[in-house]
Design an enzyme around this catalytic site. Structure first.
Site, PDB file in Angstrom:
ATOM      1  N   ASP A  76      -3.947  26.389 -11.775  1.00  0.00           N
ATOM      2  CA  ASP A  76      -4.135  26.972 -13.107  1.00  0.00           C
ATOM      3  C   ASP A  76      -5.464  27.717 -13.255  1.00  0.00           C
ATOM      4  O   ASP A  76      -6.512  27.266 -12.821  1.00  0.00           O
ATOM      5  CB  ASP A  76      -4.057  25.896 -14.186  1.00  0.00           C
ATOM      6  CG  ASP A  76      -4.192  26.521 -15.567  1.00  0.00           C
ATOM      7  OD1 ASP A  76      -3.470  27.485 -15.841  1.00  0.00           O
ATOM      8  OD2 ASP A  76      -5.047  26.074 -16.348  1.00  0.00           O
ATOM      9  N   PHE A 108     -11.917  33.843 -20.503  1.00  0.00           N
ATOM     10  CA  PHE A 108     -10.674  33.588 -21.240  1.00  0.00           C
ATOM     11  C   PHE A 108     -10.672  32.162 -21.790  1.00  0.00           C
ATOM     12  O   PHE A 108     -11.179  31.241 -21.150  1.00  0.00           O
ATOM     13  CB  PHE A 108      -9.477  33.722 -20.294  1.00  0.00           C
ATOM     14  CG  PHE A 108      -9.208  35.113 -19.792  1.00  0.00           C
ATOM     15  CD1 PHE A 108      -8.530  36.024 -20.585  1.00  0.00           C
ATOM     16  CD2 PHE A 108      -9.609  35.499 -18.509  1.00  0.00           C
ATOM     17  CE1 PHE A 108      -8.247  37.308 -20.109  1.00  0.00           C
ATOM     18  CE2 PHE A 108      -9.330  36.780 -18.029  1.00  0.00           C
ATOM     19  CZ  PHE A 108      -8.650  37.684 -18.828  1.00  0.00           C
ATOM     20  N   HIS A 127      -2.320  19.746 -20.424  1.00  0.00           N
ATOM     21  CA  HIS A 127      -3.006  20.974 -19.981  1.00  0.00           C
ATOM     22  C   HIS A 127      -4.372  21.089 -20.656  1.00  0.00           C
ATOM     23  O   HIS A 127      -4.505  21.708 -21.708  1.00  0.00           O
ATOM     24  CB  HIS A 127      -2.145  22.198 -20.321  1.00  0.00           C
ATOM     25  CG  HIS A 127      -2.613  23.457 -19.678  1.00  0.00           C
ATOM     26  ND1 HIS A 127      -1.774  24.496 -19.374  1.00  0.00           N
ATOM     27  CD2 HIS A 127      -3.835  23.864 -19.267  1.00  0.00           C
ATOM     28  CE1 HIS A 127      -2.466  25.483 -18.816  1.00  0.00           C
ATOM     29  NE2 HIS A 127      -3.736  25.116 -18.745  1.00  0.00           N
ATOM     30  N   ASP A 156      -3.991  23.935 -23.534  1.00  0.00           N
ATOM     31  CA  ASP A 156      -4.837  24.769 -22.677  1.00  0.00           C
ATOM     32  C   ASP A 156      -6.274  24.756 -23.221  1.00  0.00           C
ATOM     33  O   ASP A 156      -6.945  25.797 -23.258  1.00  0.00           O
ATOM     34  CB  ASP A 156      -4.291  26.196 -22.554  1.00  0.00           C
ATOM     35  CG  ASP A 156      -4.987  26.995 -21.444  1.00  0.00           C
ATOM     36  OD1 ASP A 156      -5.800  26.417 -20.691  1.00  0.00           O
ATOM     37  OD2 ASP A 156      -4.729  28.205 -21.340  1.00  0.00           O
TER      38      ASP A 156
HETATM   39 ZN   LIG Z   1      -3.736  28.940 -17.157  1.00  0.00          ZN
END
Ligand SMILES: [Zn+2]
Length: 491
Positions: A214, A385, A122, A367
């Site tokens: 995502d 974010f 990710h 992430d």
């Molecule tokens: Zn995400």
């Protein structure tokens, strides 16, 4: 020390280029004759080359082809259950059960753990479209410095990776500029818009390893069902960023005490849990696997636990910031504490750690979401974010899960970064079995160190972990038998 760039012949000085070309040609011809002819002829082909040219060429071959011995390390390979101090052999970029020829390099790994190359499934490398934040080259260097030999890029690039040409472009770019294995996921829906399915079949042919929207979440359950059924035909994993748009609205932080005190719009746990529940139902309905990305709430762990207990093919992923930090940190109004899903309360952290300890959550990932400083230095609710992750995630998980909480063993932690993601995505990676690609991470699980963001190999600096002390880190990253990153003496 970074030795990251792919060594391409055009990058070398002209004289060396000619010498190498000659050397390669000679080497090839000796291989050909060895395969086609009797041993006596092979011998004569070798002796036909001047000895002075032959020996340095052999040395070059060893250095470049990835043939080496990693000596006396603690080999931990969860895929095979191996856990012992031994030598690991690498011949021509593959794990070997036989010792390399004499003269091949030897790396001492005494006191270190020798693990299969770690996989982060990710990451956001921002290329194409937002290369001021990160590129495939800089992202892969940061990954190598974190101990990662393989990553999976998310498709929210600009334009989004939602068709085969976009997939081909990324994989091609990775071949040219990345020092590790770069895989990519494709979008579930066109333009990540949630309305129309992307051409999943042709993206599979182009080389995607999963689909996900995502950063976004498909709200239309019927469309999601069709995508999951379509993915099943290709044995392709569906990954989901779980967020119900109606319930979350414009929420930017965990809905609770601190959102109320600070007057910031709340992002309730149920906004994630609703979609985790949806995915459990669809995995059951369609009889195929769905993976819930970056879980943040205690309720998500509860849902996953009971579904997995019933045998549903649902998996969950944990990111380091969701157990390292609570939502109290947002009282600083520092946008480096702004993520999606948001940082939550201590009870969520406790549940996530318990979920890892009991095997409900089986995959760790970062992430990794680089943003330029000027983008983060705005009002909290306006800032994007996400934070950097690749260079600190292993250290955070070792520090919290292994050393502080003693929630899992080192073998389990390594499994969550190797065999587990490899199995979910059907990657031929994540093991040190003979014949496997020699992707290897050397880890010092007890090394104490301080992370300094200015030394980051990422193009961005958005991290809340600058100056933080950790215990444990990768010290060398090897891809196909070649060292692509090694910890310098200063580290
Ligand atoms: Zn995400």
């Amino acid at each position: 020390m970074i030795q990251c760039a792919v060594l391409h012949i055009t990058m070398l000085p002209p004289a060396l280029r000619i010498a190498l070309k000659l050397g390669r040609r000679r080497h090839r011809s000796s291989i050909t004759s060895a395969a086609a002819d009797a041993p006596s002829l092979r011998q004569s082909a070798r002796t036909a080359l001047p000895a002075a040219h032959f020996e340095p060429q052999r040395h070059y071959r060893h250095m470049q082809d990835g043939t080496l011995t990693i000596q006396d390390g603690k080999i931990i390979d969860p895929a095979t259950g191996r856990n012992e101090v031994a030598n690991l052999y690498v011949v021509d970029g593959k794990i070997s059960s036989v010792q390399p020829p004499e003269g091949a390099p030897v790396i001492s790994a005494e006191g270190l753990v020798v693990a299969p190359g770690l996989i982060d499934m990710h990451v956001h490398f921002r290329e194409p479209g937002q290369t001021h934040k990160e590129t495939i080259a800089t992202g892969s260097q940061a990954a190598a410095a974190g101990g990662f030999t393989s990553v999976v890029c998310m498709p929210n690039t600009s334009p989004p990776t939602d068709d085969p040409s976009g997939v081909a472009w990324i994989l091609d770019r990775a071949r040219q500029t990345a020092c590790i294995n770069v895989f990519t996921a494709g979008a579930i829906t066109r333009n990540l818009g949630g309305n129309e399915m992307a051409p999943i079949g042709s993206m599979v042919q182009a080389g995607i390893v999963a689909i996900t929207d995502d950063g976004h979440c498909v709200q239309n359950h019927e469309l999601m069902r069709r995508a999951v059924e379509y993915a099943r035909m290709f044995d392709l994993a569906v990954l989901d960023h779980c967020q119900d748009y109606y319930l979350v609205g414009n929420g930017v932080v965990h809905e609770g005490h601190w959102s109320t005190i600070l007057g910031l719009p709340g992002w309730p746990r149920a906004g994630e849990e609703l979609m985790v529940m949806r995915n459990i139902l669809l995995a059951e309905l369609c009889g195929t696997r769905i993976h819930c990305q970056h879980l943040s709430s205690a309720g998500s762990v509860r849902l996953l636990r009971s579904a997995r207990g019933r045998g549903v093919a649902i998996t969950g992923e944990l990111c380091p910031h969701h157990i390292a930090l609570t939502d109290k940190t947002i009282s600083s109004f520092d946008a480096n504490y702004k993520m999606n899903p948001p940082l939550r309360a201590q009870e969520d952290i406790d549940a996530l750690i318990e979920g890892v300890a009991e095997g409900t959550i089986t995959i760790l990932a970062s992430d990794h979401a680089p943003h330029a400083t000027f983008e983060k230095e705005v009002e909290f609710d306006q800032a994007p974010f996400g934070i950097l992750g690749l260079e600190t995630e292993l250290a955070i998980f070792l520090t919290i899960l292994l050393h502080r909480e003693k929630a899992i063993s080192l073998d389990q932690l390594i499994a969550m970064y190797t065999v587990n993601p490899a199995h979910l995505l059907r990657l031929r990676k994540g093991t040190l079995r003979p014949g496997a690609d020699a992707d290897i991470t050397l880890i010092d699980p007890n090394r104490e160190w301080v992370y300094e963001k200015e030394k980051s190999l990422s193009r961005s600096r958005n991290t809340p972990f600058d100056g933080k002390q950790f215990k444990g880190r990768a010290v060398r990253t090897i891809v196909a038998g070649k060292t692509v990153w090694e910890l310098g003496t200063e580290g």
